[in-house]
Design a protein around this motif. Sequence first.
Motif, mmCIF file in Angstrom:
data_model
loop_
_atom_site.group_PDB
_atom_site.id
_atom_site.type_symbol
_atom_site.label_atom_id
_atom_site.label_comp_id
_atom_site.label_asym_id
_atom_site.label_seq_id
_atom_site.Cartn_x
_atom_site.Cartn_y
_atom_site.Cartn_z
ATOM 1 N N THR A 1 2.831 -8.503 12.927
ATOM 2 C CA THR A 1 1.406 -8.225 13.146
ATOM 3 C C THR A 1 0.573 -8.346 11.871
ATOM 4 N N THR A 2 1.194 -8.733 10.761
ATOM 5 C CA THR A 2 0.476 -8.903 9.504
ATOM 6 C C THR A 2 0.719 -10.312 8.967
ATOM 7 N N ASP A 3 -0.201 -10.783 8.147
ATOM 8 C CA ASP A 3 -0.159 -12.174 7.689
ATOM 9 C C ASP A 3 0.455 -12.358 6.309
ATOM 10 N N SER A 4 0.660 -11.271 5.583
ATOM 11 C CA SER A 4 1.219 -11.383 4.238
ATOM 12 C C SER A 4 1.982 -10.116 3.909
ATOM 13 N N ILE A 5 2.801 -10.185 2.860
ATOM 14 C CA ILE A 5 3.556 -9.011 2.447
ATOM 15 C C ILE A 5 2.617 -7.908 1.961
ATOM 16 N N ASP A 6 1.491 -8.281 1.349
ATOM 17 C CA ASP A 6 0.550 -7.262 0.880
ATOM 18 C C ASP A 6 -0.085 -6.533 2.062
ATOM 19 N N LEU B 1 -2.208 3.609 -2.281
ATOM 20 C CA LEU B 1 -0.883 3.547 -2.906
ATOM 21 C C LEU B 1 -0.289 2.145 -2.770
ATOM 22 N N ALA B 2 -0.500 1.530 -1.612
ATOM 23 C CA ALA B 2 -0.003 0.170 -1.414
ATOM 24 C C ALA B 2 -0.673 -0.799 -2.381
ATOM 25 N N ASN B 3 -1.965 -0.639 -2.598
ATOM 26 C CA ASN B 3 -2.678 -1.507 -3.540
ATOM 27 C C ASN B 3 -2.134 -1.339 -4.961
ATOM 28 N N ALA B 4 -1.849 -0.093 -5.327
ATOM 29 C CA ALA B 4 -1.310 0.171 -6.660
ATOM 30 C C ALA B 4 0.082 -0.432 -6.806
ATOM 31 N N TYR B 5 0.885 -0.308 -5.773
ATOM 32 C CA TYR B 5 2.235 -0.895 -5.767
ATOM 33 C C TYR B 5 2.137 -2.412 -5.913
ATOM 34 N N LEU C 1 1.258 -6.284 5.043
ATOM 35 C CA LEU C 1 2.327 -5.508 5.664
ATOM 36 C C LEU C 1 2.509 -4.185 4.939
ATOM 37 N N ARG C 2 2.578 -4.241 3.622
ATOM 38 C CA ARG C 2 2.797 -3.013 2.844
ATOM 39 C C ARG C 2 1.637 -2.043 3.040
ATOM 40 N N THR C 3 0.415 -2.568 3.069
ATOM 41 C CA THR C 3 -0.758 -1.710 3.253
ATOM 42 C C THR C 3 -0.703 -0.983 4.583
ATOM 43 N N GLU C 4 -0.410 -1.725 5.646
ATOM 44 C CA GLU C 4 -0.352 -1.104 6.971
ATOM 45 C C GLU C 4 0.820 -0.137 7.080
ATOM 46 N N CYS C 5 1.932 -0.495 6.477
ATOM 47 C CA CYS C 5 3.112 0.371 6.521
ATOM 48 C C CYS C 5 2.867 1.674 5.770
ATOM 49 N N PHE C 6 2.331 1.580 4.566
ATOM 50 C CA PHE C 6 2.052 2.783 3.779
ATOM 51 C C PHE C 6 1.022 3.669 4.485
ATOM 52 N N ALA C 7 0.027 3.048 5.109
ATOM 53 C CA ALA C 7 -0.984 3.822 5.837
ATOM 54 C C ALA C 7 -0.346 4.567 7.005
ATOM 55 N N ALA C 8 0.549 3.899 7.723
ATOM 56 C CA ALA C 8 1.217 4.536 8.855
ATOM 57 C C ALA C 8 2.124 5.672 8.398
ATOM 58 N N ILE C 9 2.820 5.462 7.293
ATOM 59 C CA ILE C 9 3.688 6.518 6.767
ATOM 60 C C ILE C 9 2.853 7.718 6.348
#
Length: 224
Positions: A55-60, A84-88, A62-70
């Motif tokens: 459901t995401t177009d890039s690893i960035d 936090l995802a942006n900083a990572y 994906l990480r943003t949506e995943c971190f938000a869900a967590i």
Amino acid sequence: MTDSVETVLFDIDDTLCEYRRSGDELLALAFEGHGVEPFFTIEDYYARYAEFAETTDSIDDLRTECFAAIADGQGRDPNLGRALANAYTAERDHRNVRALPGAREAVAALSDDHRVGVVTNGPPEMQSQKLAALGLDDAFETVIHAGYDAPAKPDPAPFYRALDVLGGRPESAVHIGNSLSSDVAGAQAAGLKSVWLDDGSTPDPVPDHTLKTMEELATPPWRS
């Protein structure tokens, strides 16, 4: 000496290479930079990675949506997870990888008398940078980005897709990887022999062959 294996498929992460800076380190820096006590681990992120791959177009993204869900699941503001995802992401360099001992040599040697490819769980823009940094961007006849080109491992579909490109057959192919749950299980589901790079855990499922290091591929374990 005979070799019934015609096609060799490789995983990338922690098989051909590893990051010089671990995910644990980058996540710790992200929490520190925002003055927040850690409330999830890198393993929590990896465990939910596959939920967002389609459901995401890039690893960035994906990480943003995943971190938000967590974060949301922990009763935190999802926007904190995004920050936090942006900083990572700002700290992660996918080119900053090192080859595992023997990995480059194994690819070079096996490509002399086998069809060789990659089946990796990871987006193209991320994994291509790693292969380029390793000097392996032209080493493989096909690279299948499972979770993007096909369902993620351990689904057998990405293995079948690689074999279709290479003109290979499952019964005469092996897949080499470090993950029991995705590499070994996926290869076996697709009918390939599995070669596991031992990480010290108890093997379940049990691979067909086990390596302590990639250097052992100088004498491939499937040859008899």
